[in-house]
Design an enzyme around this catalytic site. Sequence first.
Site, PDB file in Angstrom:
ATOM      1  N   HIS A 293     -10.243   6.048  36.291  1.00 34.65           N
ATOM      2  CA  HIS A 293     -10.237   6.868  34.901  1.00 34.65           C
ATOM      3  C   HIS A 293     -10.216   8.197  35.574  1.00 34.65           C
ATOM      4  O   HIS A 293     -10.325   8.968  36.283  1.00 34.65           O
ATOM      5  CB  HIS A 293     -11.599   6.383  34.275  1.00 34.65           C
TER       6      HIS A 293
ATOM      7  N   GLU B  59     -18.775   0.333  36.258  1.00 35.08           N
ATOM      8  CA  GLU B  59     -18.942   0.912  37.560  1.00 35.08           C
ATOM      9  C   GLU B  59     -20.169   0.207  37.877  1.00 35.08           C
ATOM     10  O   GLU B  59     -20.830  -0.227  37.041  1.00 35.08           O
ATOM     11  CB  GLU B  59     -19.039   2.383  37.510  1.00 35.08           C
TER      12      GLU B  59
END
Length: 221
Positions: free
Chosen positions: A12, A89
């Site tokens: 990202h 994550e």
Amino acid sequence: MDKQITLYVVRHGQTYFNIYNKLQGWSNSPLTEAGIADAQQAGDRLKTVPFAAAYCSDTTRAEQTARTILAANQSTPAPKLTTSPFFREEFYGYYEGTDMAQAWYLAGAPHGVPTFKDIESKYSIGKAKDFLKEADPFRQAENNQEYWARVDQGFDLIRQNPDLKDGDQVLMISHGNTLLSLMERYGQGKYDLSVRPANGSLTKLLLTPDDIQVLSYNQKD
């Protein structure tokens, strides 16, 4: 027939917690202006790749990056974006939003390894997860076993997509520690795990029915 899928895995774009060097797992902070540019540059690099599908975690930083890349993509029909907590994550528990150096000191110092780099070089990234859970007063951070049990479900979600065919190319938006964890598990010792992958960087994986092969890692151009 067994399917082999090429995953275009993009980290990202840069977030404010990235700038501030804070642990950012299941918590969120917005993309910075540079982070939006990271996503736009990745979209420009990948605009001609015929994606059959797209996946990302259900975090705003991953979804915004994915939608920016897909907006630039020329695939017809446009690939559907699937968001799932399987792609998040690592969960850092009590240490979400904590200064990274402080968190890894608290996790590693009792074991004689006061930095993340020390933990990784003496033990492993997987062991860093175990140490952080031990140090979490709520014991809510994911240890290595819990982390992979979740993330593996994400890869199975892709494998089991009935619309994907052998040879298809799929976009996946991922996270820094997850990419390092993937390289530790599947990179066959070829990659420097002391260097974090760049925001907006591209890693290519070959997803087979029972394995993952690393084709390239942390490419920015």
